[in-house]
Design a protein around this motif. Structure first.
Motif, mmCIF file in Angstrom:
data_model
loop_
_atom_site.group_PDB
_atom_site.id
_atom_site.type_symbol
_atom_site.label_atom_id
_atom_site.label_comp_id
_atom_site.label_asym_id
_atom_site.label_seq_id
_atom_site.Cartn_x
_atom_site.Cartn_y
_atom_site.Cartn_z
ATOM 1 N N PRO A 257 16.209 94.481 -82.811
ATOM 2 C CA PRO A 257 15.158 93.786 -82.066
ATOM 3 C C PRO A 257 15.685 92.534 -81.370
ATOM 4 O O PRO A 257 16.591 91.870 -81.870
ATOM 5 C CB PRO A 257 14.126 93.433 -83.151
ATOM 6 N N MET A 258 15.121 92.253 -80.208
ATOM 7 C CA MET A 258 15.543 91.090 -79.427
ATOM 8 C C MET A 258 14.982 89.815 -80.067
ATOM 9 O O MET A 258 13.812 89.750 -80.433
ATOM 10 C CB MET A 258 15.038 91.215 -77.993
ATOM 11 N N GLU A 259 15.864 88.832 -80.233
ATOM 12 C CA GLU A 259 15.435 87.571 -80.828
ATOM 13 C C GLU A 259 14.760 86.697 -79.779
ATOM 14 O O GLU A 259 15.163 86.684 -78.608
ATOM 15 C CB GLU A 259 16.639 86.833 -81.425
ATOM 16 N N GLU A 260 13.738 85.977 -80.223
ATOM 17 C CA GLU A 260 13.046 85.058 -79.334
ATOM 18 C C GLU A 260 13.970 83.884 -79.003
ATOM 19 O O GLU A 260 14.659 83.357 -79.880
ATOM 20 C CB GLU A 260 11.772 84.529 -80.006
ATOM 21 N N PRO A 261 14.039 83.492 -77.717
ATOM 22 C CA PRO A 261 14.891 82.350 -77.362
ATOM 23 C C PRO A 261 14.375 81.066 -78.004
ATOM 24 O O PRO A 261 13.169 80.858 -78.139
ATOM 25 C CB PRO A 261 14.782 82.301 -75.836
ATOM 26 N N MET A 262 15.321 80.257 -78.408
ATOM 27 C CA MET A 262 14.963 78.985 -79.023
ATOM 28 C C MET A 262 14.697 77.953 -77.936
ATOM 29 O O MET A 262 15.456 77.839 -76.963
ATOM 30 C CB MET A 262 16.086 78.505 -79.946
ATOM 31 N N VAL A 263 13.610 77.240 -78.084
ATOM 32 C CA VAL A 263 13.223 76.206 -77.120
ATOM 33 C C VAL A 263 13.483 74.834 -77.731
ATOM 34 O O VAL A 263 13.032 74.548 -78.848
ATOM 35 C CB VAL A 263 11.737 76.357 -76.734
ATOM 36 N N ASP A 264 14.266 74.052 -77.030
ATOM 37 C CA ASP A 264 14.580 72.694 -77.495
ATOM 38 C C ASP A 264 13.487 71.735 -77.027
ATOM 39 O O ASP A 264 13.324 71.479 -75.827
ATOM 40 C CB ASP A 264 15.942 72.274 -76.934
ATOM 41 N N ASN A 265 12.708 71.240 -77.997
ATOM 42 C CA ASN A 265 11.621 70.310 -77.687
ATOM 43 C C ASN A 265 12.008 68.865 -77.972
ATOM 44 O O ASN A 265 11.142 67.998 -78.186
ATOM 45 C CB ASN A 265 10.372 70.680 -78.483
ATOM 46 N N THR A 266 13.310 68.588 -78.026
ATOM 47 C CA THR A 266 13.756 67.216 -78.304
ATOM 48 C C THR A 266 13.321 66.279 -77.180
ATOM 49 O O THR A 266 13.561 66.575 -75.999
ATOM 50 C CB THR A 266 15.292 67.189 -78.430
ATOM 51 N N PRO A 267 12.664 65.197 -77.503
ATOM 52 C CA PRO A 267 12.237 64.260 -76.451
ATOM 53 C C PRO A 267 13.430 63.627 -75.740
ATOM 54 O O PRO A 267 14.475 63.396 -76.336
ATOM 55 C CB PRO A 267 11.417 63.217 -77.225
ATOM 56 N N VAL A 268 13.284 63.438 -74.413
ATOM 57 C CA VAL A 268 14.345 62.863 -73.593
ATOM 58 C C VAL A 268 14.147 61.351 -73.500
ATOM 59 O O VAL A 268 13.062 60.878 -73.160
ATOM 60 C CB VAL A 268 14.344 63.501 -72.188
ATOM 61 N N VAL A 269 15.193 60.615 -73.810
ATOM 62 C CA VAL A 269 15.162 59.148 -73.731
ATOM 63 C C VAL A 269 16.092 58.717 -72.610
ATOM 64 O O VAL A 269 17.282 59.064 -72.609
ATOM 65 C CB VAL A 269 15.585 58.507 -75.063
ATOM 66 N N VAL A 270 15.564 58.015 -71.612
ATOM 67 C CA VAL A 270 16.359 57.549 -70.473
ATOM 68 C C VAL A 270 16.846 56.135 -70.757
ATOM 69 O O VAL A 270 16.055 55.229 -71.062
ATOM 70 C CB VAL A 270 15.533 57.576 -69.176
ATOM 71 N N VAL A 271 18.154 55.952 -70.705
ATOM 72 C CA VAL A 271 18.771 54.641 -70.935
ATOM 73 C C VAL A 271 19.395 54.184 -69.629
ATOM 74 O O VAL A 271 20.125 54.938 -68.978
ATOM 75 C CB VAL A 271 19.841 54.715 -72.050
ATOM 76 N N GLU A 272 19.084 52.980 -69.224
ATOM 77 C CA GLU A 272 19.601 52.451 -67.966
ATOM 78 C C GLU A 272 21.119 52.330 -68.031
ATOM 79 O O GLU A 272 21.692 51.930 -69.040
ATOM 80 C CB GLU A 272 18.963 51.090 -67.697
ATOM 81 N N ALA A 273 21.775 52.654 -66.933
ATOM 82 C CA ALA A 273 23.242 52.587 -66.824
ATOM 83 C C ALA A 273 23.898 53.474 -67.885
ATOM 84 O O ALA A 273 24.906 53.110 -68.478
ATOM 85 C CB ALA A 273 23.724 51.158 -66.920
ATOM 86 N N ASP A 274 23.310 54.710 -68.138
ATOM 87 C CA ASP A 274 23.849 55.632 -69.136
ATOM 88 C C ASP A 274 25.163 56.214 -68.634
ATOM 89 O O ASP A 274 25.383 56.409 -67.434
ATOM 90 C CB ASP A 274 22.846 56.746 -69.403
ATOM 91 N N LEU A 275 26.033 56.570 -69.580
ATOM 92 C CA LEU A 275 27.316 57.165 -69.246
ATOM 93 C C LEU A 275 27.170 58.663 -69.020
ATOM 94 O O LEU A 275 26.262 59.305 -69.545
ATOM 95 C CB LEU A 275 28.327 56.899 -70.362
ATOM 96 N N ASP A 276 28.102 59.255 -68.249
ATOM 97 C CA ASP A 276 28.205 60.705 -68.053
ATOM 98 C C ASP A 276 29.620 61.116 -68.464
ATOM 99 O O ASP A 276 30.532 61.213 -67.629
ATOM 100 C CB ASP A 276 27.925 61.069 -66.592
ATOM 101 N N SER A 277 29.814 61.326 -69.776
ATOM 102 C CA SER A 277 31.167 61.521 -70.315
ATOM 103 C C SER A 277 31.859 62.764 -69.776
ATOM 104 O O SER A 277 33.069 62.762 -69.561
ATOM 105 C CB SER A 277 31.112 61.594 -71.852
ATOM 106 N N ASP A 278 31.111 63.864 -69.596
ATOM 107 C CA ASP A 278 31.758 65.111 -69.142
ATOM 108 C C ASP A 278 31.700 65.294 -67.629
ATOM 109 O O ASP A 278 32.149 66.318 -67.101
ATOM 110 C CB ASP A 278 31.148 66.328 -69.843
#
Length: 394
Positions: free
Chosen positions: A211-232
């Motif tokens: 049987p096909m597994e239900e996709p997992m939904v990430d409900n983690t709240p997004v926190v915006v931080v000013e001048a955040d880094l983009d490491s990758d």
């Protein structure tokens, strides 16, 4: 003989419209030994003379001939309608034997393969249990052909047997059967053998799909931080990046996760098998090549193969070479099916006789090149990969 005419009629009426359907079975001739001796006393008590003179009869053991038509319900179980006749002597109670006994039987039988319980295997031997019911009509006639006694009864069949698959179309059949007369409570026995023909090939075993597994939904709240880094360096700040460490060349979504894309990989390969003069047996040197074809067809589940047989112009006639080319194509198909498990409905065969040479038939080298099978295998499969920035999506 009445049985032969009925068997021929069954074959003619049903074979033509059903030939294109897999799992239709025909046993054009069943031969057996019908044992009735255990019911002699019961028959003598039942089969009184119609004239009312007190005489009674019982049937001798004898030859059974029959025919059957069936359809596969699963790859190892089928339902058959069988008609047969036992034509032998009858003995009068006073010991005189100048009488004929004819017993006609028609029944519907389920042949339940043991693989239904043990799982499907590649073995050519397929044991089964037979369970069925029908009607028996027994008539006693004197030397002038007049009917002197008889009975018509309901019967039940119970037996054990096995099919030996010669190839995907032909099987040898052997069986031991007990026959119970419900109306008069006696037992008869039978041992029979025959040849079974399958139109369109056997049903292929089904494979269970998890049987096909239900996709997992990430409900983690997004926190915006000013001048955040983009490491990758994927354009999504670390505080919002659900997939950190993404390679530089990969396309990401708004959460910083790789974007999947479906790509289609096509299969096209060829197979050439060469044969000895006037032979359709596959030489050992070509079996590894056939195995590679089977491996690719398993890798590409929707792939199919067209198997073409050819002959050199050395046989006694064009018709002979045509049949030889067809036999060579069928030999390659049978190896793919019986030894490597490729479903028969994925393989088609055709014979061209000597009509399509690839070399001159005037030399031995040319004739050796023309004694061949040429197969084209095609198919495709779809794979999901991570989309890169230099990838062109069709």
């Amino acid at each position: 003989m009445k049985l032969n005419k009925i068997a021929l009629a069954l074959f003619a009426v049903t074979a033509a419209p059903l030939a294109a359907n897999a799992g239709v079975t025909i046993s054009p001739l069943l031969l057996g030994y019908h044992y009735s001796e255990g019911a002699d006393d019961d028959q003598a008590e039942l089969l009184g003379d119609y004239s009312g003179n007190g005489d009674s009869y019982y049937k001798e053991d004898g030859l059974y001939t029959g025919a059957a038509l069936g359809i596969e319900l699963t790859p190892s179980t089928q339902f058959q309608v069988e008609y047969g006749v036992s034509d032998t002597d009858a003995i009068r109670q006073d010991g005189s034997d100048n009488f004929d006994a004819e017993q006609e039987m028609i029944s519907g039988n389920f042949l339940i393969g043991t693989e239904e319980f043990t799982g499907y295997t590649d073995s050519a031997l397929k044991p089964y249990v037979l369970v069925g019911a029908g009607q028996s009509k027994l008539e006693i006639k004197d030397s002038s052909g007049d009917k002197v006694s008889g009975t018509k009864d309901t019967i039940g069949n119970l037996g054990l047997g096995a099919m030996y698959r010669i190839n995907d179309a032909l099987s040898l059949r052997g069986e031991a059967r007990a026959i119970h007369n419900f109306d008069n409570n006696w037992w008869e026995g039978m041992a029979l053998a025959g040849l079974e023909v399958v139109l369109g090939g056997h049903l292929a075993p089904t494979v269970a799909v998890p049987p096909m597994e239900e996709p997992m939904v990430d409900n983690t709240p997004v926190v915006v931080v000013e001048a955040d880094l983009d490491s990758d360096g994927d354009g999504v700040p670390d505080s919002m990046d659900a997939c950190p460490g993404t390679p530089m060349n990969v396309v990401v979504d708004e959460r910083g996760c790789p974007v999947p894309v479906d790509i289609t990989d096509e299969l096209k390969m060829e197979l050439r098998v060469f044969f000895d003069n006037d032979k359709s047996a596959i030489k050992n040197q070509y079996k590894p090549e056939i195995a590679k074809v089977a491996e690719k067809m398993r890798e590409y589940p929707n792939s199919t193969a067209r198997v073409e047989g050819h002959a050199s112009k050395t046989g006694p006639s064009a018709r002979y070479n045509q049949r030889l080319s067809e036999a060579r194509a069928v030999a390659v198909k049978s190896m793919l099916t019986n030894e490597f498990g490729i479903a028969p409905n994925r393989l088609s065969t055709v014979g061209y006789g000597y009509d399509q040479p690839i070399a001159s038939n005037d030399t031995e080298e040319g004739r050796a090149m023309n004694r061949r099978v040429y197969a084209i295998i095609t198919g495709d499969k779809t794979m999901t990969v991570e989309q890169t920035k230099d990838m062109v999506v069709q």
